[in-house]
Design an enzyme around this catalytic site. Structure first.
Site, PDB file in Angstrom:
ATOM      1  CE1 TYR A  76      -4.103   1.963   0.502  1.00 46.49           C
ATOM      2  CE2 TYR A  76      -2.554   3.428   1.619  1.00 46.49           C
ATOM      3  CZ  TYR A  76      -3.793   3.206   1.031  1.00 46.49           C
ATOM      4  OH  TYR A  76      -4.696   4.218   0.942  1.00 46.49           O
ATOM      5  CG  PHE A 129      -6.828  18.392 -23.724  1.00 45.94           C
ATOM      6  CD1 PHE A 129      -7.043  18.198 -25.083  1.00 45.94           C
ATOM      7  CD2 PHE A 129      -7.328  17.453 -22.837  1.00 45.94           C
ATOM      8  CE1 PHE A 129      -7.729  17.077 -25.543  1.00 45.94           C
ATOM      9  CE2 PHE A 129      -8.014  16.325 -23.289  1.00 45.94           C
ATOM     10  CZ  PHE A 129      -8.213  16.147 -24.641  1.00 45.94           C
ATOM     11  CG  ASP A 130     -11.416  18.009 -23.852  1.00 46.15           C
ATOM     12  OD1 ASP A 130     -10.384  17.524 -23.356  1.00 46.15           O
ATOM     13  OD2 ASP A 130     -12.274  17.321 -24.435  1.00 46.15           O
ATOM     14  CG  ASP A 218      -1.319  19.714 -20.323  1.00 46.51           C
ATOM     15  OD1 ASP A 218      -0.806  18.574 -20.308  1.00 46.51           O
ATOM     16  OD2 ASP A 218      -2.516  19.913 -20.619  1.00 46.51           O
ATOM     17  CB  ALA A 220       0.116  15.094 -22.329  1.00 44.66           C
ATOM     18  CE  LYS A 261      -3.066  12.397 -23.726  1.00 45.35           C
ATOM     19  NZ  LYS A 261      -3.984  12.235 -22.583  1.00 45.35           N
ATOM     20  CG  HIS A 451     -16.374  15.958 -26.399  1.00 43.47           C
ATOM     21  ND1 HIS A 451     -16.267  17.112 -25.662  1.00 43.47           N
ATOM     22  CD2 HIS A 451     -15.330  15.171 -26.027  1.00 43.47           C
ATOM     23  CE1 HIS A 451     -15.199  17.036 -24.890  1.00 43.47           C
ATOM     24  NE2 HIS A 451     -14.616  15.868 -25.081  1.00 43.47           N
TER      25      HIS A 451
END
Ligand code: F0G
Length: 461
Positions: A76, A129-130, A218, A220, A261, A451
């Protein structure tokens, strides 16, 4: 069928395990789309032949990563895989503190919490990004995209079309006093996977520092961004992607990363930063939403696969192969006269739906219509980056986004040149029949990130 005589250099890997795919008959695809409420997110993946919905979580892992899964330490707290991951991330980014998360959007959520975003605040980016946008806006804070205006011209070729407009940033900081966060999305997914230059990262950093505003990457697709810098920016041609990435990270206060990604894993993410107070604040919050801070919503084996994927993604052979694959797909389509966003991005080729289907107004979702037809006729699943995803209502009037794109996102190490040729032939064929395609209307609109769950019906001419 069209004939493609271009060749790609062979990939720097060979295939050890295969996953069968098959193309179901067109009438079944038609039924499947109808049952999905004409929303490609609701179509069963078994009914898809070539899946270009996303490059996120869809990578093929290496034998070394799979071997790492067997070495998962499922304790854990303080499992050994965390320490491996922490070491790898510290080496790549240079940041002092590492917090694993189960994917990118939970990292975003924690960053919003740590930097205390709320309805009196604002966050700016080249382009959010969304999910990042949604995470920030659900705190009540406002978001503002300040990508250079050239990014909205789909045919213009520029080396770093993901750059943030630094003059606009300075003006915005002068105009509003409540900017609580600056984010650079590298590469800029929403703008077609376009890279951000080192010069731009450094300039944004300088502005952020002189105004005392936290600056977060960000990141990614950090390795793809680093490779573009190597290829295109003066002074970086001889540097390794790893050294370039390290420099990119050095300009920011920290990063939030979806490892689905460039982490080359099917699940995973992390935050890395230098500020001890923020680190402690995030750790406290972690326990409530992601689990103990050394596992971040993941199994020990997932942490191990991520550590190994982050090392592999910086291999220059891999990045060259990846770059060539994207260039091949995008440039081949362009040669056939298909309107694709130029230049070709790092993870996706994007069709310009406004040029592909000029007869469909944005109010009838041309990019959505193109996505559905690509699936129905050829079994290819793409994704809309257009009015369904980005249109918003202001004073009861719909404001439509400047770009209406269909993104063909290429999973890493998954599809061969033959698969790409099938995609090229299909799109060339469809382009000849564009006028037969009709628009859509929404029958159910869930609001936030609509979406994913909206339902539609075709507008019968
Ligand atoms: N930031 C960027 C730039 C992204 O592209 C994504 C996800 C996220 C954050 C969120 O990460 O999915 O791990 O929670 N992009 C995926 C896509 C979904 O299809 O482009 P996540």
């Amino acid at each position: 069928m069209t004939k493609l005589d271009r060749r790609l250099p062979p990939p720097p890997f060979k295939i050890k395990v295969v996953e069968p795919i098959k193309i179901i008959p067109q009438k079944e695809r038609k039924l499947s789309l109808e049952a999905a409420g004409y929303n490609i997110f609701n179509v069963a993946s078994e009914n898809v032949y070539i899946d270009l919905l996303t490059d996120s979580g869809t990578s093929a892992m290496s034998d070394f990563q799979w071997a790492g899964l067997l070495q998962g330490d499922e304790a854990y707290a303080q499992c050994k895989n965390f320490f491996h991951l922490e070491k790898v991330i510290k080496e790549i980014t240079g940041y002092k503190y590492v917090i694993p998360t189960h994917q990118g959007r939970s990292a975003e959520n924690l960053i919003c919490f740590a930097y205390n975003l709320n309805n009196a605040k604002m966050a700016v980016s080249n382009q959010f990004f969304d999910t990042t946008k949604a995470n920030i806006e659900t705190t009540g804070a406002k978001t503002l995209d300040l990508v250079i205006h050239e990014a909205y011209d789909t045919s213009l070729v520029l080396d770093f079309k993901g750059n943030l407009d630094t003059n606009a940033l300075k003006n915005t900081i002068e105009k509003y006093e409540n900017i609580a966060l600056i984010v650079l999305t590298i590469t800029n997914n929403t703008g077609g996977g376009q890279p951000v230059s080192m010069k731009n990262i450094a300039e944004v950093s300088k502005i952020a520092k002189s105004n005392n505003i936290p600056f977060i990457l960000d990141a990614a697709r950090f390795a793809e961004n680093a490779y573009f810098i190597k290829l295109r920016e003066k002074g970086y041609g001889e540097k390794t992607p790893r050294a370039i990435a390290r420099e990119m990270f050095s300009y920011a206060d920290g990063c939030m990363v979806s490892a689905k990604k460039d982490g080359l894993v099917n699940i995973g993410g992390f935050i890395a930063l230098n500020d001890e107070n923020m680190f402690n604040k995030i750790k406290e919050r972690m326990v409530i939403i992601e689990g103990f801070p050394t596992y971040g919503g993941l199994a020990g084996r997932d942490l191990e696969a991520m550590a190994r994927g982050l090392e592999e993604v910086l291999s220059e052979d891999y990045l060259e192969y990846r770059y060539n694959q994207l260039q091949y797909l995008g440039n081949s389509l362009a040669e056939f006269g298909i309107p694709v966003l130029q230049p070709i991005g790092g993870h996706s080729v994007n069709l310009d739906a406004l040029k592909f289907l000029p007869h469909i107004p944005q109010s009838q979702f041309p990019a959505w219509a193109l996505v559905n037809t690509l699936y129905e006729r050829y079994g290819i699943r793409a994704v809309e980056l257009g009015s369904v995803m980005f249109a918003r209502k202001e004073n009861n009037i719909w404001i439509y986004p400047k770009l209406e794109l269909v993104r063909l996102a290429i999973p890493r190490r998954v599809y061969s040149q033959e698969h790409l040729n099938y995609v090229i032939d299909s799109i060339v064929d469809l382009y000849q029949h564009g006028s037969e395609i009709s628009g859509y209307e929404i029958t159910y609109d869930p609001g936030v990130l609509r979406h994913f769950n909206a339902r539609f019906k075709p507008i019968v001419k």
